[in-house]
Design an enzyme around this catalytic site. Structure first.
Site, PDB file in Angstrom:
ATOM      1  N   ASN A 111       0.707  -1.161  -0.141  1.00 38.48           N
ATOM      2  CA  ASN A 111       0.089   0.053   0.120  1.00 38.48           C
ATOM      3  C   ASN A 111       0.844   1.277   0.111  1.00 38.48           C
ATOM      4  O   ASN A 111       1.901   1.340   0.459  1.00 38.48           O
ATOM      5  CB  ASN A 111      -0.669   0.059   1.196  1.00 38.48           C
ATOM      6  CG  ASN A 111      -1.707   1.217   1.424  1.00 38.48           C
ATOM      7  OD1 ASN A 111      -2.293   1.482   0.330  1.00 38.48           O
ATOM      8  ND2 ASN A 111      -1.826   1.830   2.641  1.00 38.48           N
ATOM      9  N   HIS A 113       1.236   5.200   1.068  1.00 38.35           N
ATOM     10  CA  HIS A 113       0.461   6.358   2.036  1.00 38.35           C
ATOM     11  C   HIS A 113       1.321   7.537   1.896  1.00 38.35           C
ATOM     12  O   HIS A 113       2.729   7.312   2.197  1.00 38.35           O
ATOM     13  CB  HIS A 113       0.436   5.567   3.370  1.00 38.35           C
ATOM     14  CG  HIS A 113      -0.263   6.586   4.414  1.00 38.35           C
ATOM     15  ND1 HIS A 113      -1.879   6.614   4.362  1.00 38.35           N
ATOM     16  CD2 HIS A 113      -0.019   7.107   5.205  1.00 38.35           C
ATOM     17  CE1 HIS A 113      -2.212   7.267   4.986  1.00 38.35           C
ATOM     18  NE2 HIS A 113      -0.951   7.666   5.826  1.00 38.35           N
ATOM     19  N   SER A 140       5.316   6.558   2.110  1.00 40.24           N
ATOM     20  CA  SER A 140       5.788   5.290   2.411  1.00 40.24           C
ATOM     21  C   SER A 140       4.880   4.237   1.800  1.00 40.24           C
ATOM     22  O   SER A 140       3.835   4.341   1.331  1.00 40.24           O
ATOM     23  CB  SER A 140       5.338   5.183   3.972  1.00 40.24           C
ATOM     24  OG  SER A 140       5.775   6.006   4.860  1.00 40.24           O
ATOM     25  N   ASP A 149      -3.353   1.236   7.302  1.00 41.30           N
ATOM     26  CA  ASP A 149      -2.184   1.850   7.006  1.00 41.30           C
ATOM     27  C   ASP A 149      -0.984   1.263   7.970  1.00 41.30           C
ATOM     28  O   ASP A 149      -0.188   1.846   8.127  1.00 41.30           O
ATOM     29  CB  ASP A 149      -2.264   3.167   7.011  1.00 41.30           C
ATOM     30  CG  ASP A 149      -3.108   3.933   5.965  1.00 41.30           C
ATOM     31  OD1 ASP A 149      -3.198   3.569   4.665  1.00 41.30           O
ATOM     32  OD2 ASP A 149      -4.017   5.010   6.447  1.00 41.30           O
TER      33      ASP A 149
END
Ligand code: GAR
Length: 221
Positions: A111, A113, A140, A149
């Site tokens: 993911n 972020h 990140s 997250d």
């Protein structure tokens, strides 16, 4: 497409500028990536056009069409299962995934972020950075585990916060740098240099104690 190309799916909800950066890296820099599928949970996501233009199959799986999170997650997982991808890239996919999903793709889903995790998980990151008075921020990329997250952070990029910044200027400066981070990080996966091992990130076979930091020249420390 060679056998070495990493086969991925990219999940989006909005603009899809990170998806576009990956498509450009494939077409212009020879990134050995095969984006086999793009999934959007919003039919109106502008990013869908990037996939269509590049000839990438798109599935719109609208969360509004499902009674609950589990049913929507199952529909997305079914499409991923059919696509037989090695890695799932959440690129601005603004849905919380249930535990069944995160467990099924443990070590195979990352993911993006827009903060220096573990700081500022969730929404409205830029305003929270500004309110805190932090002198730097960044983006990140992490392996996805259950929880918003969260999960071991693979890589980061840092930018300074200036006194006259607002959320718009921060987002405008971070965007292009986040694109470099996603391309450089996905390249590590393409060259099979990064792996997940029991809650830790392995880079070239070694556990990393800190996230890899992207330099100005596009290489990692
Ligand atoms: C990116 O900045 C990404 O870090 C963020 O959404 C943006 C998507 O931009 N993701 C999150 O906030 C996840 N919690 P894009 O649609 O233009 O790629």
């Amino acid at each position: 497409m060679s056998k070495q190309h990493l086969k991925v799916a990219v999940l989006i909800s909005g603009t899809g500028s990170n998806l576009k950066a990956l498509i450009n890296a494939v077409n212009q820099q020879g990134l050995e990536l095969h984006i086999a599928k793009v999934i959007s949970n919003r039919a109106a996501a502008p990013g869908i056009a990037h996939a269509v233009d590049a000839g990438i199959p798109v599935s719109v799986i609208s969360h509004a069409d499902y009674p609950d999170r589990q049913a929507h997650d199952s529909a997305v997982m079914n499409v991923l299962q059919e696509a037989q991808v090695e890695l799932v890239i959440l690129a601005g996919y603004m849905r919380i995934l249930g535990e069944e999903f995160t467990h099924a793709y443990s070590g195979r889903m990352i993911n993006l972020h827009p903060s220096l995790l573990p700081k500022y998980k969730g929404l409205d990151t830029y305003n929270r950075v500004l309110q805190s008075g932090d002198s730097e921020t960044g983006a990140s990329i992490h392996f996805v585990t259950a929880g918003l997250d969260s999960g071991p952070v693979i890589s980061q990029v840092r930018i300074p916060v200036f006194a006259n910044d607002d959320a718009t200027s921060l987002a405008a400066r971070l965007g292009p740098i986040e694109h470099k981070l996603v391309v450089a990080t996905v390249e590590l996966f393409c060259s099979r240099k990064v792996h997940y091992d029991q809650g830790r990130v392995l880079h070239e076979g070694q556990v990393i104690e800190q996230p890899l930091q992207l330099n100005n020249d596009g290489t990692f420390d």
